[in-house]
Design an enzyme around this catalytic site. Sequence first.
Site, PDB file in Angstrom:
ATOM      1  N   THR A   1       0.856  -1.190   0.000  1.00  0.00           N
ATOM      2  CA  THR A   1       0.000   0.000   0.000  1.00  0.00           C
ATOM      3  C   THR A   1       0.891   1.239   0.000  1.00  0.00           C
ATOM      4  O   THR A   1       2.090   1.137  -0.223  1.00  0.00           O
ATOM      5  CB  THR A   1      -0.938  -0.017   1.224  1.00  0.00           C
TER       6      THR A   1
ATOM      7  N   VAL B   1       0.740   4.418   2.395  1.00  0.00           N
ATOM      8  CA  VAL B   1       1.166   5.046   3.648  1.00  0.00           C
ATOM      9  C   VAL B   1       2.067   4.097   4.445  1.00  0.00           C
ATOM     10  O   VAL B   1       3.062   4.524   5.044  1.00  0.00           O
ATOM     11  CB  VAL B   1      -0.053   5.476   4.499  1.00  0.00           C
ATOM     12  N   CYS B   2       1.737   2.816   4.422  1.00  0.00           N
ATOM     13  CA  CYS B   2       2.439   1.829   5.244  1.00  0.00           C
ATOM     14  C   CYS B   2       3.958   1.814   5.049  1.00  0.00           C
ATOM     15  O   CYS B   2       4.689   1.842   6.042  1.00  0.00           O
ATOM     16  CB  CYS B   2       1.865   0.438   5.007  1.00  0.00           C
ATOM     17  N   PRO B   3       4.480   1.808   3.819  1.00  0.00           N
ATOM     18  CA  PRO B   3       5.935   1.755   3.694  1.00  0.00           C
ATOM     19  C   PRO B   3       6.630   3.013   4.215  1.00  0.00           C
ATOM     20  O   PRO B   3       7.779   2.944   4.647  1.00  0.00           O
ATOM     21  CB  PRO B   3       6.178   1.550   2.199  1.00  0.00           C
TER      22      PRO B   3
ATOM     23  N   ILE C   1       6.969   2.192   7.949  1.00  0.00           N
ATOM     24  CA  ILE C   1       7.926   1.112   8.177  1.00  0.00           C
ATOM     25  C   ILE C   1       9.347   1.611   7.946  1.00  0.00           C
ATOM     26  O   ILE C   1      10.250   1.343   8.743  1.00  0.00           O
ATOM     27  CB  ILE C   1       7.595  -0.095   7.268  1.00  0.00           C
TER      28      ILE C   1
END
Length: 182
Positions: A51, A53-55, A58
Amino acid sequence: MISVGQKFPEFSKLAVVSLEKGKEFETITSDYLTNDDNVWTTIFWWPKDFTFVCPTEIAEFNKNFGEFSDRNTRLIGASTDSEFVHLAWRNNHDDLRGLKFPMLADTSKSLAEDLGILTNDDQKVAYRATFIIDPQGIIRWVSVNDLSVGRNVKEVLRVLDGLQTDELCPCNWEKGQETLTV
């Protein structure tokens, strides 16, 4: 939703710990959270691999991995995607190849359900939840964001610093500043 002062739930999950062939996966259990060495744990959840926003989150946690290590704190990332999806994502995303912490796979969604962080729709994905857990396995801080808003890693570190003082920390307190005396 599980909250501050409660024991983190028991679990045993596979995690991606490496990109090296034959060493990609490791089982992580809740026993990993309790210790006599004063090691804290920060576990953060994201909704879905592959997706947008997630990276960013992370990668920011990874960029601050040394800050967590300096605070004697283990870092674990997690989502409800499988270990194979985590591995494929790490292999295919420049910002995720060099991760220094495990990516926990809660494929059954049992841990996310025990934590109370699943969305109430048909997808049942995890919210952007962050847990700071003390060496006894007790949750000391929880933060949950809606799916569309990334969290602030510096705030997680600030709260961790405050918790580790075991003192009263006023609003906007930062490491190195005076704590309150009563």
